[in-house]
Enzyme design. Structure first.
Site, PDB file in Angstrom:
ATOM      1  N   GLU A  36       0.811  -1.225   0.000  1.00 27.60           N
ATOM      2  CA  GLU A  36       0.000   0.000   0.000  1.00 27.60           C
ATOM      3  C   GLU A  36       0.843   1.273   0.000  1.00 27.60           C
ATOM      4  OE1 GLU A  36      -2.267  -1.015   3.445  1.00 27.60           O
ATOM      5  OE2 GLU A  36      -3.745  -2.168   2.318  1.00 27.60           O
ATOM      6  N   LYS A  69       5.712  -2.185   1.360  1.00 30.62           N
ATOM      7  CA  LYS A  69       5.172  -2.292   2.713  1.00 30.62           C
ATOM      8  C   LYS A  69       5.118  -3.768   3.138  1.00 30.62           C
ATOM      9  CE  LYS A  69       1.037  -1.044   5.350  1.00 30.62           C
ATOM     10  NZ  LYS A  69      -0.303  -0.462   5.237  1.00 30.62           N
TER      11      LYS A  69
HETATM   12  O1  IFM Z   1      -5.481  -5.988   5.241  1.00 26.02           O
HETATM   13  C1  IFM Z   1      -4.427  -5.339   5.867  1.00 26.02           C
HETATM   14  C2  IFM Z   1      -3.569  -4.695   4.798  1.00 26.02           C
HETATM   15  O2  IFM Z   1      -3.017  -5.661   3.938  1.00 26.02           O
HETATM   16  C3  IFM Z   1      -2.455  -3.886   5.431  1.00 26.02           C
HETATM   17  N1  IFM Z   1      -3.001  -2.899   6.342  1.00 26.02           N
HETATM   18  C4  IFM Z   1      -3.816  -3.510   7.407  1.00 26.02           C
HETATM   19  C5  IFM Z   1      -4.960  -4.316   6.846  1.00 26.02           C
HETATM   20  C6  IFM Z   1      -5.750  -4.970   7.980  1.00 26.02           C
HETATM   21  O3  IFM Z   1      -4.954  -5.881   8.664  1.00 26.02           O
END
Ligand code: IFM
Length: 732
Positions: free
Chosen positions: A443, A558
């Site tokens: 992300e 990430k």
């Molecule tokens: O689904 C995840 C995502 O891949 C990364 N941020 C947190 C979310 C919830 O755990």
């Protein structure tokens, strides 16, 4: 409060009474998480670590004694309140509390017995030591039972306390039973949680039995809960406890993992399995939020964490629970169809964050850890979830062989998600197909074109859906029925032909010269920055360390992205591409998401890189026990726990269903003596034990497996094989 009921002279209960009288019992090696001492910073983290749940109700592991910094909560699976992005799990009435205050030097000792799902606590209060044991009954979900050895006469205090955040509360008494009801508000919410509690006074010990009833669609009836709690208190503590222990023993019998030679990992893995088993109901539907029932983090929203990380463990050990998770998605197929329609597309677009309604509840912005307001575009752009819902259904089918599901609702999920991709993908003038403007698992970069993971998953989705229709045909309500397939008709290839052509034309960023998939179009042109050199200690939030802007222009991930495809759909990947992609992406991955290290551990194990594989596995195993992300107070990271199981099962044990057989191809690190893993495959319990040069398989009944390309039918007998070089041969 009622008088004592006659207890049976059960040795178990005598032990428990003795233990609560004389303190918390010694923890069983390999089966307990123990914490001594009082640490203000860890107070809320421990509330998650020591949470107890039964798949329907989760109860914080906060101390029974009060402290101003303590937060207690009760959560119920799938019971949401609020509207839109503010939708969150409704808090239920709190019963795990007693009217004693922690002493100024509280002296706290807690033991979570993973084998039996018992939380023991010894805390020094201003009145003296308070010792207790509590459990959320796995045998009778919705029943909380606690026994406390009191420091002195119990001061009067409420048995049930209303949750801080909720406003719509009612309460009352029926005879010796106290009840409290909390109602959901907003977005047409009609659901609620009711608790009814009975206290049984044994003199210096107190039993509290509480029955919770929760319903997403209507207010549960307090009278029904009150009747149920009276029945439970008639059953009595010892019988409730015995049933609970039997239920946990059954679950472990089907799911345990034994790592000989690594005590730290052993506990980490069992801790993860314990919370995975406790978090998911096994009938009806199970909405599994990112933190399960162990805390209110992410408001209890359901992400791909559930389908991709949690579900495989359950499909392979307790299929009823996996089926309930799929029921949650199936029951929200219509909102997913509507969401696609609103975007002018076909098929089903499942939301990135989901709650009760099935509509997207992803917030549009949030404050990051430095307090800065940042936009969130995952709800609009992180679409790989669509394929993962289908992948989860296929994972369930592959492990269980549930043909009725595969040819009915499983096929329908595959078809509606494939249709989404077919309407989403665009051909360019050269005949190549693309998915523009998405967010992949990584992300840090958004939006991107042709995220390799998204495209590979969409390709898999299209192919698997076409294969399912080939086998089972279309659903009865399919317009035109089977003729739509149009196989062999050049001018009118039909829907299946179009899917297969799209899958073929979809770019995936693979470069045969390097054997590397480019994470998205243009990724290789970004600043070639190795986060492993910038921040030798990972996990690290690289966006905070380097700034979001810099990270978006750099080759910093990430979390596992391309590599996720190697884990989920290895048969779709180019042969021998795992090693090169691991070597390329591992040093570029910050593990800024807790979902990441377990994935790397699985793949590094496949690639026989045991040192780094174990480092990654340890990272995943300590994520919540050591609060490595600083976010465990909001609940445990259930996806990390699922990734831990996948690392052991898929990575080290090398289990993978393929064409109706369970493939077994182990990788045992030199530092482990042996690895034993229990699963259920196609209705049979299978125990796989791996040594360095031996492999033992025991199944309850006929089980098709495949080892080194050789098919075996094992069970009810044991099969033993010996390693010769890299190959396994039957012992003669
Ligand atoms: O689904 C995840 C995502 O891949 C990364 N941020 C947190 C979310 C919830 O755990």
């Amino acid at each position: 409060m009622v008088g004592p009921r006659p207890e049976r002279a059960d040795p178990l209960i005598r032990d428990l009474v003795a233990a609560t009288s004389s303190g918390v019992p010694e923890p069983e090696p390999g089966w307990a998480v123990e914490r001594h001492g009082f640490d203000l910073d860890r107070l809320r983290v421990n509330g998650a670590v020591f949470a107890v749940a039964d798949g329907r109700i989760g109860i914080s592991g906060a101390s029974l004694a009060s402290h101003p910094e303590l937060r207690r909560w009760v959560l119920a699976n799938g019971i949401y309140t609020g509207s839109g992005a503010e939708t969150r799990l409704l808090g239920g009435p709190v019963a795990a509390q007693l009217p004693f205050a922690m002493a100024s030097e509280p002296g706290l000792r807690r033991v979570l017995d993973l084998r039996s799902g018992l939380l023991w606590e010894e805390v020094l209060t201003t009145d003296g030591p308070l010792t207790s044991v509590r459990f959320a009954s796995l045998a009778q979900p919705g029943t909380l039972v606690l026994r406390a050895r009191l420091p002195g006469p119990c001061p009067s205090g409420p048995r049930l306390v209303g949750p801080d955040d909720e406003t719509d509360l009612r309460g009352g008494e029926v005879g010796d039973t106290v009840w409290m009801a909390v109602a959901a508000t907003g977005d047409g919410a009609a659901g609620g949680i009711v608790a009814a509690a009975v206290d049984i006074d044994h003199g210096d010990t107190l039993d509290r039995i509480v029955v919770y009833r929760a319903d997403p669609d209507s207010r549960p009836d307090p009278a029904e809960a009150a009747a149920a709690v009276r029945a439970a208190s008639d059953t009595g503590f010892d019988q409730l406890l015995a049933g609970h222990r039997r239920a946990w023993a059954r679950r472990w019998h089907d799911a345990d993992i034994v790592i000989e030679g690594d005590d730290e990992l052993q506990i980490g893995v069992r801790f993860a399995l314990f919370h995975l088993m406790a978090s998911v109901a096994d009938d009806g539907e199970a909405a599994v939020g990112a933190r399960g029932l162990s805390g209110p983090g992410y408001r209890g929203h359901v992400f791909w964490d559930a389908d991709t990380f949690v579900l495989p463990f359950l499909a392979a050990t307790h299929p009823e629970a996996a089926r309930a998770m799929i029921a949650y998605r199936l029951n929200r197929l219509q909102p997913a169809l509507d969401a696609a329609r609103r975007l002018g597309r076909a098929g089903a677009r499942f939301p990135w964050e989901s709650a009760g309604s099935g509509r997207d509840v992803t917030p549009l912005s949030a404050r990051n850890r430095t307090g800065q307001l940042v936009p969130i575009r995952t709800g609009q752009l992180e679409e790989h979830i669509v394929a993962e819902v289908a992948w989860a259904a296929s994972c369930y089918t592959d492990w269980t062989g549930d043909e009725a599901f595969a040819g009915g609702p499983g096929r329908d999920l595959l078809v509606s998600t494939a249709r989404y991709w077919a309407s989403r993908i665009r051909y360019d003038e050269g005949g190549l197909a693309h998915i523009y403007g998405v967010i992949g698992p990584d992300e840090y970069h958004e939006p991107v074109d042709d995220n390799a993971f998204t495209n590979l998953m969409a390709r898999w989705n299209l192919r698997r859906a076409a294969a399912a229709v080939d086998v089972y045909g279309w659903a009865d309500d399919h317009p035109g029925g089977r003729s739509e397939q149009g196989e062999g008709d050049e001018d009118s290839p039909g829907e299946l032909g179009r899917w297969r052509a799209l899958a073929e034309a979809l770019v995936d960023g693979y470069d045969p010269d390097t054997a590397i998939y480019e994470q998205f179009a243009g990724f290789h042109q970004l600043e070639p920055l190795l986060i492993s050199e910038v921040a030798p200690r990972r996990p690290i939030a690289a966006d905070l360390l380097l700034g979001a802007e810099r990270v978006s222009r750099a080759q910093v991930l990430k979390q596992a992205d391309v590599l996720m495809a190697h884990l989920l759909i290895p048969d779709e990947m180019e042969p021998d591409s795992l090693g090169p992609n691991l070597r390329h992406y591992e040093p570029r991955t910050a593990h800024g998401s807790s979902l990441s290290p377990g994935v790397h551990a699985a793949l590094l194990a496949r690639d026989r890189h045991y040192g780094p594989a174990l480092d990654s596995l340890r990272l995943a195993a300590r994520m919540d026990l050591d609060d490595l992300t600083g976010t465990t107070s909001g609940g445990l990271h259930l996806a990390t726990m699922g990734s831990l199981w996948q690392a052991v099962a898929f990575g080290f044990a090398g289990l993978r269903p393929r064409q109706g057989r369970l493939g077994i191809d182990p990788r045992l690190p030199p530092s482990w003596g042996s690895l034993e893993i229990r699963v259920r495959f196609r209705g049979q319990r299978l125990v796989v034990t791996v040594g360095h040069d031996w492999l033992q398989l025991t199944a309850d009944g006929p089980t098709p497996v495949e080892i080194d390309d050789v098919a075996y039918e094992i069970g009810p007998h044991t099969l033993e094989l010996t390693r010769r070089g890299r190959h396994w041969r039957i012992d003669r």
